[in-house]
Design a protein around this motif. Structure first.
Motif, mmCIF file in Angstrom:
data_model
loop_
_atom_site.group_PDB
_atom_site.id
_atom_site.type_symbol
_atom_site.label_atom_id
_atom_site.label_comp_id
_atom_site.label_asym_id
_atom_site.label_seq_id
_atom_site.Cartn_x
_atom_site.Cartn_y
_atom_site.Cartn_z
ATOM 1 N N ALA A 1 -25.752 12.302 -17.452
ATOM 2 C CA ALA A 1 -25.043 11.013 -17.479
ATOM 3 C C ALA A 1 -23.568 11.207 -17.153
ATOM 4 C CB ALA A 1 -25.199 10.336 -18.833
ATOM 5 N N ASN B 1 -30.769 0.954 -26.355
ATOM 6 C CA ASN B 1 -29.367 1.226 -26.043
ATOM 7 C C ASN B 1 -28.851 0.392 -24.878
ATOM 8 O OD1 ASN B 1 -28.518 3.288 -27.962
ATOM 9 N ND2 ASN B 1 -30.181 4.476 -27.059
ATOM 10 N N TYR C 1 -34.584 13.539 -20.343
ATOM 11 C CA TYR C 1 -33.418 14.175 -19.705
ATOM 12 C C TYR C 1 -32.147 14.030 -20.527
ATOM 13 C CZ TYR C 1 -36.508 14.603 -15.743
ATOM 14 O OH TYR C 1 -37.561 14.931 -14.932
ATOM 15 N N TRP C 2 -32.251 13.469 -21.730
ATOM 16 C CA TRP C 2 -31.079 13.308 -22.582
ATOM 17 C C TRP C 2 -30.505 14.671 -22.964
ATOM 18 C CZ3 TRP C 2 -32.899 9.139 -26.654
ATOM 19 C CH2 TRP C 2 -33.053 7.906 -26.021
ATOM 20 N N GLY C 3 -29.195 14.709 -23.148
ATOM 21 C CA GLY C 3 -28.535 15.906 -23.651
ATOM 22 C C GLY C 3 -28.293 17.003 -22.642
ATOM 23 N N ALA D 1 -24.002 9.738 -27.889
ATOM 24 C CA ALA D 1 -24.219 10.481 -26.639
ATOM 25 C C ALA D 1 -23.598 9.748 -25.452
ATOM 26 C CB ALA D 1 -25.711 10.703 -26.413
ATOM 27 N N SER D 2 -23.722 8.443 -25.417
ATOM 28 C CA SER D 2 -23.138 7.675 -24.326
ATOM 29 C C SER D 2 -21.614 7.726 -24.391
ATOM 30 C CB SER D 2 -23.631 6.229 -24.377
ATOM 31 O OG SER D 2 -23.178 5.502 -23.259
ATOM 32 N N GLU E 1 -35.439 9.417 -21.435
ATOM 33 C CA GLU E 1 -35.331 10.179 -22.682
ATOM 34 C C GLU E 1 -35.532 11.683 -22.488
ATOM 35 O OE1 GLU E 1 -37.068 10.266 -27.246
ATOM 36 O OE2 GLU E 1 -38.155 9.097 -25.723
ATOM 37 N N TYR F 1 -28.296 4.341 -17.624
ATOM 38 C CA TYR F 1 -29.254 4.890 -18.581
ATOM 39 C C TYR F 1 -29.941 6.083 -17.951
ATOM 40 C CZ TYR F 1 -32.432 1.812 -15.977
ATOM 41 O OH TYR F 1 -33.105 1.164 -14.986
ATOM 42 N N VAL G 1 -34.947 3.994 -24.945
ATOM 43 C CA VAL G 1 -34.023 3.691 -23.842
ATOM 44 C C VAL G 1 -33.568 2.240 -23.958
ATOM 45 C CG1 VAL G 1 -33.799 3.461 -21.333
ATOM 46 C CG2 VAL G 1 -34.975 5.453 -22.298
ATOM 47 N N ASN H 1 -24.179 4.806 -30.341
ATOM 48 C CA ASN H 1 -24.692 5.646 -29.259
ATOM 49 C C ASN H 1 -23.671 6.745 -28.931
ATOM 50 O OD1 ASN H 1 -25.807 6.764 -26.967
ATOM 51 N ND2 ASN H 1 -26.333 4.805 -26.019
#
Length: 171
Positions: free
Chosen positions: A101, A28, A95-97, A131-132, A93, A90, A25, A129
Protein backbone atom coordinates in the motif's frame (compact mmCIF):
# COMPACT_ATOMS: atom_id res chain seq x y z
CA UNK A 1 7.63 -4.18 -1.60
CA UNK A 2 7.71 -2.90 -5.16
CA UNK A 3 4.35 -3.05 -6.86
CA UNK A 4 3.06 -1.96 -10.23
CA UNK A 5 0.19 0.45 -10.81
CA UNK A 6 -1.61 0.18 -14.12
CA UNK A 7 -4.88 1.01 -15.81
CA UNK A 8 -7.77 -1.31 -15.11
CA UNK A 9 -8.62 -4.08 -17.59
CA UNK A 10 -11.91 -5.91 -17.89
CA UNK A 11 -9.93 -9.13 -17.38
CA UNK A 12 -9.37 -7.98 -13.77
CA UNK A 13 -13.01 -8.47 -12.79
CA UNK A 14 -12.76 -11.95 -11.33
CA UNK A 15 -9.67 -11.20 -9.23
CA UNK A 16 -11.17 -7.88 -8.10
CA UNK A 17 -14.37 -9.59 -6.98
CA UNK A 18 -12.34 -12.07 -4.91
CA UNK A 19 -10.45 -9.23 -3.18
CA UNK A 20 -13.47 -7.06 -2.37
CA UNK A 21 -15.76 -9.93 -1.37
CA UNK A 22 -14.11 -9.91 2.05
CA UNK A 23 -15.79 -8.35 5.08
CA UNK A 24 -12.40 -7.39 6.58
CA UNK A 25 -11.58 -5.34 3.46
CA UNK A 26 -15.06 -3.80 3.27
CA UNK A 27 -15.02 -2.85 6.96
CA UNK A 28 -12.22 -0.38 6.20
CA UNK A 29 -13.93 1.23 3.20
CA UNK A 30 -16.74 3.70 2.83
CA UNK A 31 -20.23 2.35 2.32
CA UNK A 32 -21.63 1.81 -1.14
CA UNK A 33 -19.98 -1.46 -2.07
CA UNK A 34 -22.30 -4.45 -2.04
CA UNK A 35 -21.67 -7.56 0.04
CA UNK A 36 -21.36 -10.13 -1.26
CA UNK A 37 -19.31 -8.48 -4.00
CA UNK A 38 -19.76 -10.34 -7.28
CA UNK A 39 -17.94 -10.39 -10.59
CA UNK A 40 -20.75 -8.28 -12.07
CA UNK A 41 -20.03 -5.61 -9.43
CA UNK A 42 -16.36 -5.68 -10.40
CA UNK A 43 -17.24 -5.35 -14.10
CA UNK A 44 -19.42 -2.33 -13.28
CA UNK A 45 -16.63 -0.72 -11.23
CA UNK A 46 -13.96 -1.30 -13.88
CA UNK A 47 -16.26 0.05 -16.61
CA UNK A 48 -16.92 3.16 -14.54
CA UNK A 49 -13.20 3.74 -13.88
CA UNK A 50 -12.31 3.32 -17.54
CA UNK A 51 -15.07 5.76 -18.52
CA UNK A 52 -14.12 8.53 -16.07
CA UNK A 53 -12.52 11.81 -17.08
CA UNK A 54 -8.83 11.14 -16.38
CA UNK A 55 -8.43 14.70 -15.15
CA UNK A 56 -11.00 14.15 -12.38
CA UNK A 57 -10.62 10.46 -11.48
CA UNK A 58 -7.23 8.80 -11.68
CA UNK A 59 -7.71 5.12 -10.88
CA UNK A 60 -5.25 2.24 -11.02
CA UNK A 61 -5.12 -1.46 -10.35
CA UNK A 62 -2.35 -2.47 -7.95
CA UNK A 63 -0.35 -5.49 -9.14
CA UNK A 64 2.23 -7.45 -7.15
CA UNK A 65 4.17 -10.43 -8.51
CA UNK A 66 1.84 -10.49 -11.52
CA UNK A 67 -1.34 -10.72 -9.44
CA UNK A 68 -4.00 -8.06 -8.94
CA UNK A 69 -3.84 -7.21 -5.22
CA UNK A 70 -5.81 -3.99 -4.86
CA UNK A 71 -7.11 -0.68 -6.09
CA UNK A 72 -6.03 2.93 -5.68
CA UNK A 73 -7.61 6.14 -6.92
CA UNK A 74 -7.36 9.88 -6.63
CA UNK A 75 -10.56 11.91 -6.92
CA UNK A 76 -10.45 15.62 -7.72
CA UNK A 77 -12.60 17.80 -5.49
CA UNK A 78 -14.83 20.66 -6.66
CA UNK A 79 -15.14 24.44 -6.53
CA UNK A 80 -12.39 26.15 -4.50
CA UNK A 81 -10.91 22.69 -3.82
CA UNK A 82 -10.52 21.82 -7.50
CA UNK A 83 -6.74 21.48 -7.17
CA UNK A 84 -7.13 19.13 -4.22
CA UNK A 85 -7.86 15.41 -4.54
CA UNK A 86 -8.86 12.65 -2.16
CA UNK A 87 -7.02 9.34 -2.30
CA UNK A 88 -8.63 6.00 -1.56
CA UNK A 89 -7.14 2.52 -1.76
CA UNK A 90 -7.42 -1.06 -0.55
CA UNK A 91 -5.28 -4.17 -0.64
CA UNK A 92 -6.50 -7.78 -0.55
CA UNK A 93 -6.19 -9.32 2.91
CA UNK A 94 -3.62 -11.93 1.93
CA UNK A 95 -1.25 -9.09 0.91
CA UNK A 96 -1.60 -6.98 4.06
CA UNK A 97 1.56 -6.04 5.94
CA UNK A 98 3.97 -6.24 3.00
CA UNK A 99 4.41 -2.53 2.29
CA UNK A 100 2.47 -2.74 -0.96
CA UNK A 101 0.00 0.00 0.00
CA UNK A 102 2.72 2.53 0.90
CA UNK A 103 4.55 1.76 -2.35
CA UNK A 104 1.36 2.22 -4.40
CA UNK A 105 0.49 5.43 -2.53
CA UNK A 106 3.92 6.90 -3.25
CA UNK A 107 3.77 5.93 -6.93
CA UNK A 108 0.29 7.33 -7.51
CA UNK A 109 1.10 10.52 -5.61
CA UNK A 110 4.15 11.13 -7.78
CA UNK A 111 2.12 10.34 -10.92
CA UNK A 112 -0.65 12.79 -9.96
CA UNK A 113 1.74 15.62 -9.07
CA UNK A 114 3.76 15.07 -12.28
CA UNK A 115 0.78 14.80 -14.63
CA UNK A 116 -1.97 17.08 -13.30
CA UNK A 117 -2.41 20.52 -11.76
CA UNK A 118 -3.39 18.98 -8.40
CA UNK A 119 -1.38 20.52 -5.56
CA UNK A 120 -2.71 18.61 -2.53
CA UNK A 121 -3.76 15.00 -1.99
CA UNK A 122 -5.49 13.93 1.20
CA UNK A 123 -6.75 10.68 2.70
CA UNK A 124 -9.07 10.00 5.62
CA UNK A 125 -8.61 6.48 7.02
CA UNK A 126 -10.56 5.34 10.05
CA UNK A 127 -8.46 6.01 13.16
CA UNK A 128 -8.66 2.33 14.11
CA UNK A 129 -6.98 1.35 10.82
CA UNK A 130 -3.39 1.68 12.04
CA UNK A 131 -1.99 -0.12 9.00
CA UNK A 132 -3.52 2.39 6.60
CA UNK A 133 -2.27 5.29 8.70
CA UNK A 134 1.24 3.80 8.69
CA UNK A 135 1.11 3.26 4.91
CA UNK A 136 0.30 6.94 4.38
CA UNK A 137 3.08 8.04 6.74
CA UNK A 138 5.62 5.76 5.02
CA UNK A 139 4.62 7.35 1.69
CA UNK A 140 5.36 10.84 3.07
CA UNK A 141 1.86 11.98 4.02
CA UNK A 142 1.59 14.22 7.07
CA UNK A 143 -0.93 13.70 9.86
CA UNK A 144 -3.06 16.84 10.14
CA UNK A 145 -5.51 15.86 12.87
CA UNK A 146 -8.30 13.64 14.05
CA UNK A 147 -11.79 14.12 12.67
CA UNK A 148 -13.81 13.17 15.73
CA UNK A 149 -17.05 11.21 15.30
CA UNK A 150 -16.72 11.74 11.57
CA UNK A 151 -18.30 8.55 10.26
CA UNK A 152 -20.77 5.81 11.05
CA UNK A 153 -19.68 2.41 9.75
CA UNK A 154 -21.61 -0.76 10.56
CA UNK A 155 -23.55 1.19 13.19
CA UNK A 156 -20.39 2.33 15.00
CA UNK A 157 -19.44 6.01 15.32
CA UNK A 158 -15.81 6.36 14.24
CA UNK A 159 -13.06 8.91 14.28
CA UNK A 160 -11.06 9.41 11.11
CA UNK A 161 -7.55 10.76 10.67
CA UNK A 162 -6.69 13.43 8.12
CA UNK A 163 -3.45 12.97 6.19
CA UNK A 164 -2.17 15.05 3.29
CA UNK A 165 0.76 15.57 1.01
CA UNK A 166 1.31 18.86 -0.76
CA UNK A 167 3.13 18.96 -4.08
CA UNK A 168 5.72 21.48 -2.84
CA UNK A 169 6.76 18.95 -0.16
CA UNK A 170 8.05 16.62 -2.89
CA UNK A 171 10.04 19.24 -4.78
Amino acid sequence: MECEIREWKMDDAEELAAIVNNKKVLDNLRDGLPYPYKKSDAVEFISAMLGEDKNDVIAFAIVFDGALVGSIGVFRQQNIHARTAEMGYYIGEEYWGRGIASNAIAKVTRYVFDNTDIIRIFAEPFSRNAASCRALEKAGFKFEGTLRSNAVKNGEILDMRMYSLVKEDLI
